[in-house]
Design a protein around this motif. Structure first.
Motif, PDB file in Angstrom:
ATOM      1  N   THR A 291       0.850  -1.187   0.000  1.00 43.91           N
ATOM      2  CA  THR A 291       0.000   0.000   0.000  1.00 43.91           C
ATOM      3  C   THR A 291       0.886   1.237   0.000  1.00 43.91           C
ATOM      4  O   THR A 291       2.103   1.156  -0.157  1.00 43.91           O
ATOM      5  CB  THR A 291      -0.931  -0.008   1.225  1.00 43.91           C
ATOM      6  OG1 THR A 291      -1.906   1.039   1.101  1.00 43.91           O
ATOM      7  CG2 THR A 291      -0.174   0.203   2.521  1.00 43.91           C
ATOM      8  N   SER A 292       0.274   2.376   0.151  1.00 42.98           N
ATOM      9  CA  SER A 292       0.998   3.626   0.379  1.00 42.98           C
ATOM     10  C   SER A 292       0.212   4.414   1.419  1.00 42.98           C
ATOM     11  O   SER A 292      -0.937   4.092   1.718  1.00 42.98           O
ATOM     12  CB  SER A 292       1.136   4.441  -0.916  1.00 42.98           C
ATOM     13  OG  SER A 292      -0.128   4.874  -1.373  1.00 42.98           O
ATOM     14  N   PHE A 293       0.850   5.422   1.958  1.00 48.03           N
ATOM     15  CA  PHE A 293       0.191   6.235   2.980  1.00 48.03           C
ATOM     16  C   PHE A 293       0.257   7.705   2.614  1.00 48.03           C
ATOM     17  O   PHE A 293       1.324   8.255   2.346  1.00 48.03           O
ATOM     18  CB  PHE A 293       0.848   6.033   4.343  1.00 48.03           C
ATOM     19  CG  PHE A 293       0.526   7.122   5.328  1.00 48.03           C
ATOM     20  CD1 PHE A 293      -0.754   7.241   5.845  1.00 48.03           C
ATOM     21  CD2 PHE A 293       1.483   8.049   5.708  1.00 48.03           C
ATOM     22  CE1 PHE A 293      -1.069   8.258   6.747  1.00 48.03           C
ATOM     23  CE2 PHE A 293       1.184   9.060   6.601  1.00 48.03           C
ATOM     24  CZ  PHE A 293      -0.086   9.166   7.127  1.00 48.03           C
ATOM     25  N   GLN A 294      -0.913   8.331   2.566  1.00 44.60           N
ATOM     26  CA  GLN A 294      -1.002   9.789   2.523  1.00 44.60           C
ATOM     27  C   GLN A 294      -2.263  10.268   3.237  1.00 44.60           C
ATOM     28  O   GLN A 294      -2.430  11.458   3.450  1.00 44.60           O
ATOM     29  CB  GLN A 294      -0.986  10.304   1.072  1.00 44.60           C
ATOM     30  CG  GLN A 294      -0.740  11.815   0.993  1.00 44.60           C
ATOM     31  CD  GLN A 294      -0.636  12.320  -0.430  1.00 44.60           C
ATOM     32  OE1 GLN A 294      -0.856  11.579  -1.401  1.00 44.60           O
ATOM     33  NE2 GLN A 294      -0.314  13.603  -0.589  1.00 44.60           N
ATOM     34  N   ARG A 295      -3.109   9.313   3.617  1.00 46.41           N
ATOM     35  CA  ARG A 295      -4.402   9.666   4.218  1.00 46.41           C
ATOM     36  C   ARG A 295      -4.665   8.777   5.423  1.00 46.41           C
ATOM     37  O   ARG A 295      -4.436   7.576   5.391  1.00 46.41           O
ATOM     38  CB  ARG A 295      -5.520   9.466   3.195  1.00 46.41           C
ATOM     39  CG  ARG A 295      -6.930   9.706   3.717  1.00 46.41           C
ATOM     40  CD  ARG A 295      -7.949   9.430   2.618  1.00 46.41           C
ATOM     41  NE  ARG A 295      -7.836   8.044   2.151  1.00 46.41           N
ATOM     42  CZ  ARG A 295      -8.464   7.025   2.723  1.00 46.41           C
ATOM     43  NH1 ARG A 295      -9.248   7.227   3.764  1.00 46.41           N
ATOM     44  NH2 ARG A 295      -8.308   5.804   2.248  1.00 46.41           N
ATOM     45  N   LEU A 296      -5.129   9.389   6.499  1.00 47.89           N
ATOM     46  CA  LEU A 296      -5.566   8.642   7.680  1.00 47.89           C
ATOM     47  C   LEU A 296      -6.948   9.142   8.064  1.00 47.89           C
ATOM     48  O   LEU A 296      -7.146  10.338   8.302  1.00 47.89           O
ATOM     49  CB  LEU A 296      -4.601   8.833   8.841  1.00 47.89           C
ATOM     50  CG  LEU A 296      -5.027   8.184  10.165  1.00 47.89           C
ATOM     51  CD1 LEU A 296      -5.100   6.668  10.026  1.00 47.89           C
ATOM     52  CD2 LEU A 296      -4.080   8.561  11.296  1.00 47.89           C
TER      53      LEU A 296
END
Length: 405
Positions: A291-296
């Motif tokens: 996955t990737s992370f830019q939003r929580l």
């Protein structure tokens, strides 16, 4: 189990125990009497509870038979053994600071005609030099034995005292649906392997037509890949946890209770998705997508009409509180997860972001790693519209917010 029976059982499996302890085998005659640290027969790791300082733990040695003359056992605290233990067990303990621990004496005696020694007292005298989030260990080992021709059992020459404390913490109230929203980071982080952790406390399950309680979701900004944690949905029990992974849904075998804190950890190692509940592996799914992370996202932030107070957030509201949200760029092992149930070192390797929710006031949730992923709840996103939700941040600090490390 008696020590004599223990010795008989342990001989065939000494090799594996040596690996567990990070020890090297001693070359001794197993028909002879031996000495070991009392209490290490089945597990060298022992809980040392420290509620107030000074706190004491008495360490003794035992012989496998009564000695015929006085035997002196010399103990020492050898902090170098912490890294040896970590390497062998894939854990992340820290050696206790030298300023925090003392021993009243290093010598114990097994008197003639007995098999147990006098004690040496290990004292934790201060926690002032403890770093928040670190789990500490005190390795107490037999350095030498004198007074008789008797050997030390290498697999049981060291006791590892795991310092256990009651940690009190603040948390954020999730019962108000107006609180729910998305945090957007400035740039994406690629996560071919990852671990996401969140502590939650469930007050109760909401009534309504949809038995869903949405806890959290993270991934890319465009939501093309999801890592969604929610209770219930699609005919599932409301107290079962569903992780919607990049490869499909994974449902917990655990049924969650109200009035209890849980640490939920989900990992991906490149081939498998694993769900852990309070450090214990609960469920798994095969898959190969990272996955990737830019939003929580916290709670259910999506709404289906022109106002943030539409039906979706109410239908899927989470009646509870959260704390300790962490994102790693590696798949933690079960041992690593178990060590960090109450907190981790903000400077830990491969820790991307760490929101402790320990501010206790205000509306900014700081990233303890210093990497800059501070969540400002006066700038929260819903349906690509930014809202000021600072007034909906409700801090909780009470007797429910405790963790035994």
């Amino acid at each position: 189990m008696s020590i004599q029976k223990y010795i008989k059982l342990i001989i065939p499996i000494l090799g594996s125990i040596f690996l567990l302890c990070g020890c090297t085998p001693d070359h001794f005659d197993y028909n002879k009497e031996v000495i070991l640290v009392t209490g290490t027969e089945s597990n060298p790791l022992v809980k040392f509870t420290v509620e107030d300082t000074p706190a004491s733990y008495v360490v003794t040695a035992s012989a496998t038979g009564k000695v015929t003359k006085d035997v002196t056992v010399n103990f020492e605290i050898d902090t170098a053994l912490v890294s040896t233990y970590n390497k062998a067990n894939k854990t992340s303990y820290y050696a206790i600071p030298a300023s925090s621990v003392t021993m009243d004496t290093t010598k114990a005696t097994i008197h003639a005609g007995t098999a147990s020694s006098t004690g040496v007292t290990v004292r934790v005298v201060s926690t002032e030099d403890f770093v928040d989030g670190r789990a500490y260990m005190i390795p107490v080992t037999i350095r030498t034995v004198s007074g008789a021709d008797i050997q030390v059992l290498g697999a049981s020459k060291t006791i590892f005292l795991r310092v256990s404390r009651i940690i009190e913490f603040s948390s954020v109230d999730m019962t108000n649906v107006n609180f729910y929203g998305n945090y957007y980071a400035d740039a994406p982080v690629d996560l071919p392997n990852y671990t996401y952790e969140i502590k939650c406390y469930i007050n109760g399950w909401h009534a309504g037509s949809e038995p869903i309680s949405r806890l959290s979701n993270f991934g890319p900004k465009d939501e093309s890949i999801t890592n969604l944690l929610r209770f219930g949905e699609n005919g599932l029990d409301i107290n079962s946890l569903q992780w919607v992974t990049p490869a499909g849904a994974l449902v917990s075998t655990t049924r969650f209770n109200t009035g209890q804190w849980y640490t939920i950890s989900v990992t991906f190692d490149g081939n498998h998705y694993y769900m852990y509940v309070n450090g214990v592996k609960d469920a798994e799914l095969t898959g190969t997508s990272g996955t990737s992370f830019q939003r929580l996202e916290l709670g259910m932030s999506y709404y289906d009409s022109g106002t943030p107070s539409s039906s979706y957030p109410y239908k899927q509201r989470f009646l509870g509180r959260i704390a300790e949200v962490r994102l790693w760029k590696k798949a933690l092992t079960a041992s690593e997860i178990a060590v960090g149930l109450c907190g981790v070192d903000p400077g830990a390797t491969d820790l991307v972001a760490y929101w402790k929710f320990n501010e206790g006031q205000g509306f900014v949730f700081n990233d303890a790693t210093g990497h800059g992923y501070n969540m400002d709840w006066s700038k929260v996103w819903q349906n690509e519209i930014q809202y000021n939700k600072s007034s909906y941040v409700n801090w909780l600090y009470d007797d429910n917010n405790k963790c035994s490390q």
